[in-house]
Write a protein that holds these residues in place. Sequence first.
Motif, PDB file in Angstrom:
ATOM      1  N   ILE A 175       0.631  -1.330  -0.146  1.00 14.53           N
ATOM      2  CA  ILE A 175       0.445   0.265  -0.438  1.00 14.53           C
ATOM      3  C   ILE A 175       1.154   1.020  -0.218  1.00 14.53           C
ATOM      4  CG2 ILE A 175      -1.716   1.397   1.225  1.00 14.53           C
ATOM      5  CD1 ILE A 175      -2.113  -1.380   2.641  1.00 14.53           C
ATOM      6  N   GLN A 179       1.100   4.756  -2.386  1.00 15.01           N
ATOM      7  CA  GLN A 179       0.700   5.797  -2.127  1.00 15.01           C
ATOM      8  C   GLN A 179       2.103   6.686  -2.935  1.00 15.01           C
ATOM      9  OE1 GLN A 179      -1.899   7.349  -1.049  1.00 15.01           O
ATOM     10  NE2 GLN A 179      -1.537   8.476   0.086  1.00 15.01           N
ATOM     11  N   ASP A 189      -3.951  11.329  -2.779  1.00 12.21           N
ATOM     12  CA  ASP A 189      -5.195  10.697  -2.376  1.00 12.21           C
ATOM     13  C   ASP A 189      -4.647  10.133  -0.620  1.00 12.21           C
ATOM     14  OD1 ASP A 189      -6.355  10.952  -4.584  1.00 12.21           O
ATOM     15  OD2 ASP A 189      -5.816   8.964  -5.125  1.00 12.21           O
ATOM     16  N   GLN A 190      -5.382  10.353  -0.023  1.00  8.48           N
ATOM     17  CA  GLN A 190      -5.448   9.547   1.159  1.00  8.48           C
ATOM     18  C   GLN A 190      -5.686   8.078   1.431  1.00  8.48           C
ATOM     19  OE1 GLN A 190      -7.880  11.876   4.252  1.00  8.48           O
ATOM     20  NE2 GLN A 190      -6.129  13.239   4.778  1.00  8.48           N
ATOM     21  N   CYS A 191      -5.270   6.964   2.011  1.00  4.02           N
ATOM     22  CA  CYS A 191      -5.031   5.493   2.469  1.00  4.02           C
ATOM     23  C   CYS A 191      -5.013   6.074   4.109  1.00  4.02           C
ATOM     24  CB  CYS A 191      -4.440   5.268   1.541  1.00  4.02           C
ATOM     25  SG  CYS A 191      -2.494   5.536   2.272  1.00  4.02           S
ATOM     26  N   ASP A 192      -5.673   4.442   3.826  1.00  6.07           N
ATOM     27  CA  ASP A 192      -5.267   3.672   5.498  1.00  6.07           C
ATOM     28  C   ASP A 192      -3.936   2.972   5.446  1.00  6.07           C
ATOM     29  OD1 ASP A 192      -7.431   5.347   6.182  1.00  6.07           O
ATOM     30  OD2 ASP A 192      -8.967   3.272   6.071  1.00  6.07           O
TER      31      ASP A 192
END
Length: 388
Positions: A175, A179, A189-192
């Motif tokens: 991930i 990113q 973009d935001q992500c967990d």
Amino acid sequence: MNYCFWLILSWLDFIPIKKQWSPFLITNLVPWMPIHSIWILSGLSLASVVVFLMVWGWRRYMINKVPKRWFCGLPNRRDRIIADRLPEELIIIDERGTIQFINQAAQRESKLAFQEKTQHYQAIVETASEGIWLIDMNNRTLFVNQRMAEMLGYDIEEMRGRSIFEFMDEEGKAIAHKQLQSSRLEQLDQCDLRFQCRDGSALWVIISTPPAYDASDHYVGAVSLMTDITERKQAEAILQDNEERFRAIFEQSGVGMAIFTLEGHFFRVNQKLCDLLGYNRIELLIQRYEDLLLPEDRLETQRLSQRLSDGMESSYCRPQRYRCSDGRWLWGATTVSLIRDRDNVPKYFVGVIEDISTQKAALQEREAAEEFLRALLNAIQESAFLRM
């Protein structure tokens, strides 16, 4: 003004003139004044003009009093020495806008402003509630703030120089790599993302990774801003686990179960209820709970439901008859409870319906048999009385 007059007259000696103009020469106009005296007066006149311009310029500067003066041109050595002694800030730029000279006052002011801004930025970074992680183009750690180090359980010096991928599992690495690639393309973009703390526990964060560029607009790294969402993730996991348990209990229950709104519209039914009434899920979901009841049971159901909404009772139990898809009536032992939110506001009803048609049939048969025996006993007693 007299000085200016004599200056103009003295300059006439340098102008080529014709012979007939000779009577107008300065020596002819003022025959009594020696030529060297005229030149002295001319010099004094020029000095007066220079002094006047200097005084006028100084007064103009004192009136405007701008914090920084911008000049065009390249100063010589003497001008630099004089400019360095000025108490005011002085910046000299060329025609292209490039700074060529900054005097000491401007340097001191710039240094103080830079130190003040640096202190402000440092205070913001160190007291921020979010983690800040600065990496280079090879994904190695250049800087982390105290909050980021505390979130992972490391010291700042232990993290410096290490790759950001060293603090992730395989899923997190995939991930994070995606990113960072998006960051280079400026797709912010935001992500967990999940990190591994020093004690082996998981740290969940929302990560945003804006890219960093040098003066030549070349990519040199990224600044990662991270917000701790571990507690939210744990709550979501608990909620999901409870939802799965409820779904298992709801769907695998041996009794019919239904969830319906305060207005009585079904929005969730289990398969057992469908089997009991002979409807499929869609046929039940388009109906209202009271539409399935015997007409004489509806008024009592409305009264009991209102008592639940008013908080007078938490649930009620009573046998009711339900209309099946084939037209027959099913006896069901019904328990209805009202679910409220955190603010104690009613949200929906949960009904549990157990088929008691067999028991009701047996009870009716027993009641019929008892009535038959009672009637038979009364008949025997009356016959015996008549015989007497």
